[in-house]
Design an enzyme around this catalytic site. Structure first.
Site, short mmCIF file in Angstrom:
data_model
loop_
_atom_site.label_atom_id
_atom_site.label_comp_id
_atom_site.label_asym_id
_atom_site.label_seq_id
_atom_site.Cartn_x
_atom_site.Cartn_y
_atom_site.Cartn_z
N GLU A 1 0.84 -1.20 0.00
CA GLU A 1 0.00 0.00 0.00
C GLU A 1 0.88 1.25 0.00
O GLU A 1 1.73 1.41 0.87
CB GLU A 1 -0.92 0.01 1.22
CG GLU A 1 -1.63 1.31 1.50
CD GLU A 1 -2.46 1.83 0.33
OE1 GLU A 1 -2.33 3.01 -0.01
OE2 GLU A 1 -3.23 1.03 -0.24
N GLY B 1 -6.45 1.06 4.76
CA GLY B 1 -7.84 1.48 4.83
C GLY B 1 -8.32 2.14 3.55
O GLY B 1 -9.52 2.28 3.34
N GLY C 1 -23.72 13.52 -7.92
CA GLY C 1 -23.74 12.12 -7.55
C GLY C 1 -23.65 11.97 -6.04
O GLY C 1 -23.91 12.90 -5.28
N GLY D 1 -20.98 14.38 -4.31
CA GLY D 1 -21.44 15.77 -4.38
C GLY D 1 -22.61 16.02 -3.47
O GLY D 1 -22.66 17.03 -2.75
N LEU D 2 -23.59 15.11 -3.45
CA LEU D 2 -24.78 15.31 -2.62
C LEU D 2 -24.47 15.23 -1.14
O LEU D 2 -24.99 16.02 -0.33
CB LEU D 2 -25.85 14.29 -2.98
CG LEU D 2 -26.57 14.51 -4.32
CD1 LEU D 2 -27.52 13.37 -4.61
CD2 LEU D 2 -27.32 15.84 -4.31
N GLU D 3 -23.64 14.27 -0.75
CA GLU D 3 -23.31 14.16 0.68
C GLU D 3 -22.55 15.37 1.18
O GLU D 3 -22.82 15.89 2.27
CB GLU D 3 -22.53 12.87 0.94
CG GLU D 3 -23.38 11.62 0.79
CD GLU D 3 -22.66 10.35 1.17
OE1 GLU D 3 -23.32 9.29 1.18
OE2 GLU D 3 -21.45 10.39 1.47
N ASP E 1 -12.81 -0.99 -6.73
CA ASP E 1 -13.05 0.05 -7.74
C ASP E 1 -12.24 -0.14 -9.02
O ASP E 1 -12.66 0.29 -10.09
CB ASP E 1 -12.72 1.43 -7.16
CG ASP E 1 -13.72 1.89 -6.12
OD1 ASP E 1 -14.61 1.09 -5.75
OD2 ASP E 1 -13.62 3.05 -5.67
N HIS F 1 -18.56 -2.02 0.04
CA HIS F 1 -19.13 -3.33 0.36
C HIS F 1 -19.09 -4.27 -0.83
O HIS F 1 -19.03 -5.49 -0.66
CB HIS F 1 -20.54 -3.20 0.93
CG HIS F 1 -21.46 -2.31 0.18
ND1 HIS F 1 -21.46 -0.95 0.34
CD2 HIS F 1 -22.43 -2.56 -0.73
CE1 HIS F 1 -22.40 -0.41 -0.42
NE2 HIS F 1 -22.99 -1.37 -1.09
N HIS G 1 -42.31 -4.16 15.57
CA HIS G 1 -43.17 -2.98 15.67
C HIS G 1 -42.88 -2.25 16.98
O HIS G 1 -42.74 -2.88 18.02
CB HIS G 1 -44.64 -3.40 15.62
CG HIS G 1 -45.58 -2.27 15.83
ND1 HIS G 1 -45.91 -1.39 14.82
CD2 HIS G 1 -46.25 -1.86 16.94
CE1 HIS G 1 -46.75 -0.49 15.29
NE2 HIS G 1 -46.98 -0.75 16.56
#
Length: 458
Positions: free
Chosen positions: A35, A40, A187, A190-192, A311, A320, A444
């Site tokens: 790495e 991570g 996406g 960007g939204l988060e 990726d 995940h 419930h």
């Protein structure tokens, strides 16, 4: 120094890489991870985990500000972004330390160095250079993740170099809130980030080239997100093409013409690309398709003994997904029957409200020739949702294949969506018939009961 021989060498220490090494070691294989940056990977250090830390802090701030709606008064509420970032850093350190400890526990050798594939040895093993050290592996796993895609826009590179334009890496380390923010791309990233900064008082504009937000997300869910955030002052420009990045502004074009928008900072969140450049994979003849490593259902590449997870194979850029791919790859190495299925992998957008989806939307199902029925259940069908959420507009949508008599899609927008989607994914993965799904007992009162309500409407 003698060349180190391993049963498997993993290039990359992100979720796919470190879990691959862990599972290989558990299966009796001698494993190593190379790495370059940090254990991570993007997920733990500059992606999934740090963004959730910031978003959680923003939720606490919102709860304090609007507590009067729930009978709680808090005077002089303020927000300390520098302290929030420090907390985020501590969270990251804790989890990265845990990954390192796991590698040590399982006897995985970690090389913090740049990896270069040198080729194949005469005995068929793979030669890898880890910094100054030469390693030999009977198998090779490519798990080098992805990096932000940089569109060829004038001024973009210069903006990155002087810190006016930020990627997901730099924006998470800002010690002070910007005066305003323009997010290039609507996406998940960007939204988060738009959700976070708007939630703590920063004026935010989202520029999205497509006619809707969030890619393949159900269009009605996208509408809910837009309406929610427009009420809170966020601005969305859809069908907007970025033309130029200036010294303190961006220029874009939409149906209304050309516009220049001044801003304090720019977030580049226009997608990601596989990170395989510089590995020298051509020395092995590994097949690529538009920059991604080509793999089959066992995560094998075209080169026997070489796998690619996460990726870098361009399938689904989700941590995940990488976890599961790592397990399938190791099972193939160990001769355990297994294969990767991508049909029931859930996805989540951690905005407020949360968005979670698995399987087909009505649009994608119909495009594949399926004859489907959809039902939409307001979250207000859940007593817990009504008790906890003021004026919420969340819903659950189910997509049902009439010919196969199977549930093929579940889409949620509202509180706890990220935690409920796992159960929905299990329904799709097991392909249980509707009469069996209706027999499932939901606790419930929970928000998840909206899924049960939907099943009885099919």
């Amino acid at each position: 120094m003698p060349v180190q021989l391993y049963d498997v060498i993993v290039l990359g220490g992100g979720p796919g890489g470190y879990l691959c090494a862990e599972r290989a070691a558990q299966g009796g294989l001698k494993a190593a991870v190379v790495e370059q940056r940090w254990m991570g990977g993007t997920c733990l250090n500059e992606g999934c985990i740090p963004t959730k830390s910031l978003l959680y802090c923003a939720k606490q701030y919102a709860a304090a500000k609007h507590g009067a709606d729930y009978g709680v008064r808090a005077d002089h509420v303020s927000y300390d972004h520098a302290r929030v970032v420090a907390r985020k850093d501590q969270v990251v350190r804790t989890l990265v330390s845990g990954v390192k400890g796991t590698m040590k526990t399982h006897g995985v050798q970690v090389y913090m160095a740049r990896a270069t594939v040198e080729g194949r040895n005469p005995d068929g093993t793979f030669a890898v250079l880890a910094g100054e050290e030469r390693l030999t592996g009977r198998r090779l796993v490519i798990a080098t993740g992805s990096v932000p895609a940089l569109p060829p826009v004038p001024g973009l590179q210069a903006g990155l170099e002087r810190g006016f334009v930020l990627t997901n890496r730099e924006i998470l380390d800002l010690k002070a809130l910007p005066a305003s923010l323009v997010c290039i791309g609507g996406g998940v990233i960007g939204l988060e980030m738009a959700c976070y900064f708007a939630g703590v008082g920063v004026p935010v504009t989202v520029l999205e080239m497509l006619p809707k937000l969030a890619g393949a997300t159900d269009p009605e869910i996208c509408d809910v997100l837009m309406r929610t955030y427009e009420k809170e002052g966020m601005t969305f420009q859809l069908g907007a093409k970025l033309l130029e990045v200036g010294t303190d502004s961006v220029t874009y074009e939409d149906a209304g013409g050309r516009h220049t928008l001044p801003c304090g900072k720019v977030l580049l969140s226009a997608g990601r690309r596989p990170n395989v450049q510089g590995l020298n994979l051509e020395a092995l003849g590994v097949q690529l398709d538009r920059g991604a490593v080509v793999t089959d259902r066992h995560l094998c590449t075209n080169v026997p003994g070489v796998y690619a997870v996460g990726d870098c194979n361009g399938k689904l850029m989700l941590a995940h997904t990488a976890y599961r791919e790592a397990e399938v790859a190791v099972n193939h190495m160990l001769g355990i029957k297994d294969e990767m299925r991508y049909e029931a992998i859930p996805s989540v957008i951690y905005t407020t409200p949360e968005v979670a989806s698995v399987g087909e939307t009505q649009q994608s199902a119909e495009a594949k020739g399926m004859r489907v029925k959809t039902v939409k259940v307001p979250m207000q069908y859940s007593g817990r949702y009504v008790a906890e959420t003021m004026n919420g507009s969340g819903f659950c949508k189910l997509v049902y294949d009439l010919d196969r008599s199977r549930l093929v899609g579940v889409h949620l927008v509202g509180s706890y969506a990220s935690e409920m989607i796992c159960g929905a994914a299990l329904m799709l993965e097991t392909e249980l018939p509707l009469n069996q799904l209706k027999k499932l007992v939901f606790p419930h009162p929970t928000v998840s009961e909206v899924i049960r309500e939907g099943l009885f409407m099919l």
